[in-house]
Enzyme design. Structure first.
Site: not given
Ligand code: FAD
Ligand code: NAD
Length: 480
Positions: A191-192, A212, A280-281, A321, A453
């Site tokens: 995935g992503v 995958e 996934g998350r 999220d 351009h």
């Molecule tokens: P979060 O960013 O998860 O923040 C939630 C916060 O709440 C955390 O700091 C947590 O500690 C805090 N919290 C939780 N429970 C409590 C509590 N009870 N009391 C106090 N604090 C608490 N998205 C993009 O759009 N572009 C990208 O390029 C991208 N890249 C990513 C790469 C990776 C490796 C990952 C894992 C994710 C990526 N994402 C990307 C997804 C993006 O990070 C999330 O969609 C985004 O962070 C969600 O924002 P949020 O505010 O909902 O939650």
């Molecule tokens: P994802 O849903 O993008 O990909 C997870 C992949 O794992 C899927 O293709 C799924 O079919 C596969 N999968 C699930 N169970 C499996 C198994 N048992 N064995 C093998 N494959 C399996 O989730 P992610 O890559 O973990 O990212 C989580 C979230 O974070 C995404 O929803 C994404 O929106 C967000 N994110 C966004 C960005 C960005 O915007 N560039 C970057 C990173 C993360």
């Protein structure tokens, strides 16, 4: 317990929560924002997953690894030679940490400037609608408030067949902090995250295998884009096994042996040094809700909300999220802005139909709106225009003449229904498409707009021209 009074208390300071808090304060509301995020070095930081362990550190490493890869593969084409190329992963990681600290430190400053009380510690919604706050020393107090915004984000899904050990089997956060480049890297989930982090380490020299479960590569995106992206990733050296399922991991002294079932029903084994699980998350609500708050969660754990992010409990909202919809930082931010404006009595909406998505690989993939398969399924009549970067001068100058822009427009009205890009800087190019769709523009509107351009954006212009069969720098037909 002491008591304090606020108009709005936000729990979570990721991109959803911190933006909601700033907008609430801008609206003249007395606002607190609580966050418990602690980095691996023990330091607390605002910014949530996005700034500390997601968007920002992953993009920092993608940039560094891309530069390394280009120095190795491309510089000679530009006539640039050097004695010896060296990789200093420690320095690369230190730069990433500096970028992250700059951004997270910026939030503390923004809170101060906007008079948001940024509180480090744990927040919990009480059944009377107030919030209990516990600081890292364990002291607890009640924050009395009229409104609460829950923005607690998400955490990685664990796989029973490959439990995280924080060392050899890691989630995305662990993978962002590797202290050496694994010779052989396994990734579960193409995935992503799997593709972005797999690309980072492939560019740095790892032999990367992605396992995958689904039989189709990136099934949610436009099929032509997915096909081109798969071809390019395989060229980079990523091995992607589709329809494969990890059954177990054998932990040997120097290697992890992955046992998987493959698409044809057979089994295979592969030895890796490290394994990233990126399947996934899931929404995070642990310790968030006292029983009896009236806030409901669905079967998958997402807090239930309506189109305006209102929970079932009056005065309590949830964003980002932890609620339905794509897990994207910009989606979380827009929901934060909407909710903070609604609380202040202003009209506000999120246009969920026009949320861009980006995968920051090389080539990048970006899209907005519906893809061809979705339009076919919904029996919407459409026309396609596309333009290859191979016919774009700037792409050649950048040594990246790969991929294409594809625009889908309504057959009768010409309104743009979706834009899909695989190619250089797709993440930046998609903004024009988002703006066009937000204004319900037609393909002709883009076609009639002057684009500088030589720029990559001319590919968007030409794709729009090609919807009407009038591209100027390419033969007018669909990409193969
Ligand atoms: P979060 O960013 O998860 O923040 C939630 C916060 O709440 C955390 O700091 C947590 O500690 C805090 N919290 C939780 N429970 C409590 C509590 N009870 N009391 C106090 N604090 C608490 N998205 C993009 O759009 N572009 C990208 O390029 C991208 N890249 C990513 C790469 C990776 C490796 C990952 C894992 C994710 C990526 N994402 C990307 C997804 C993006 O990070 C999330 O969609 C985004 O962070 C969600 O924002 P949020 O505010 O909902 O939650
Ligand atoms: P994802 O849903 O993008 O990909 C997870 C992949 O794992 C899927 O293709 C799924 O079919 C596969 N999968 C699930 N169970 C499996 C198994 N048992 N064995 C093998 N494959 C399996 O989730 P992610 O890559 O973990 O990212 C989580 C979230 O974070 C995404 O929803 C994404 O929106 C967000 N994110 C966004 C960005 C960005 O915007 N560039 C970057 C990173 C993360």
């Amino acid at each position: 317990m002491t008591e304090e009074t606020y108009d709005v208390v936000v729990i979570g300071a990721g991109p959803g929560g911190y933006i909601a808090a700033i907008r609430a304060a801008q609206n003249g509301l007395r606002t607190a924002c609580i966050d418990s995020w602690q980095n691996h070095d023990g330091a607390y930081a605002f910014g949530g997953t996005c700034l500390n362990a997601g968007c920002i550190p992953s993009k920092a490493l993608l940039e560094s690894s891309e530069l390394y890869h280009r120095a190795r593969e491309e510089f000679k084409l530009h006539g640039i030679g050097f004695e010896k190329l060296a990789l200093d992963l420690k320095a690369m990681q230190a730069r990433k940490t500096k970028v992250v600290r700059t951004m997270t430190g910026g939030i503390a400053q923004l809170f101060k400037a906007n008079r948001v009380d940024g509180l480090v510690g744990h927040g919990k919604l009480l059944k009377d609608g107030n919030v209990s706050f516990r600081d890292p020393q364990g002291a607890e107090r009640v924050l009395k408030t009229r409104s609460v915004i829950l923005a607690t984000g998400s955490v990685p899904v664990a796989l029973p067949s490959a439990p995280f050990d924080g060392d050899r089997i890691v989630d995305s956060w662990g993978a962002l902090e590797f202290d050496r480049v694994p010779k052989r890297l396994g990734v579960i989930g193409a995935g992503v995250i799997g593709l972005e982090l797999g690309s980072v380490y492939a560019r740095l020299g790892s032999a990367v295998t992605l396992i995958e479960a689904l039989p189709t590569f990136l099934p949610a995106i436009d099929a032509q884009v997915a096909k081109e992206a798969l071809r390019q990733f395989q060229k980079l050296g990523l091995k992607i096994a589709l329809g494969a399922k990890l059954t177990s991991v054998e932990r040997k002294k120097t290697a992890l042996t992955l046992h998987a079932s493959d698409a044809s029903g057979g089994t295979s084994t592969i030895d890796v040094d490290r394994l990233i699980v990126a399947v996934g998350r899931r929404p995070f609500t642990e310790g968030l809700l006292e029983s009896g708050t009236g806030v409901g969660c669905d079967a998958r754990g997402f807090i239930q909300v309506d189109a305006h992010c209102r929970t079932e409990r009056g005065g309590v909202y949830a964003i980002g999220d932890v609620v339905r919809g794509p897990m994207l930082a910009h989606k979380a931010e827009e929901e934060g802005v909407m909710v903070a404006d609604l609380i202040a009595g202003k009209p506000a909406e999120v246009n969920y139909d026009v949320i861009p998505s980006v995968i920051y690989t090389a080539p990048e993939i970006a899209w907005v709106g519906r893809n061809e398969e979705e339009l076919k399924k919904a029996a919407v009549p459409y026309r396609v225009g596309s333009f290859p970067f191979a016919a774009n001068g700037r792409a050649h100058a950048l040594e990246a003449p790969i991929g294409f822009v594809k625009i889908l427009a309504h057959q009768a009205s010409d309104e743009i229904l979706g834009v899909h890009i695989v190619g250089p800087m797709a993440s930046e190019l998609i903004a024009e498409a988002v703006l066009a769709m937000e204004f319900r523009a037609s393909a002709e509107d883009i076609a009639l707009t002057i684009h500088a351009h030589p720029t990559l954006s001319e590919a968007v212009h030409e794709a729009a021209l090609s919807v009407g069969g009038r591209a100027l720098n390419a033969i007018n037909r669909k990409p193969a």
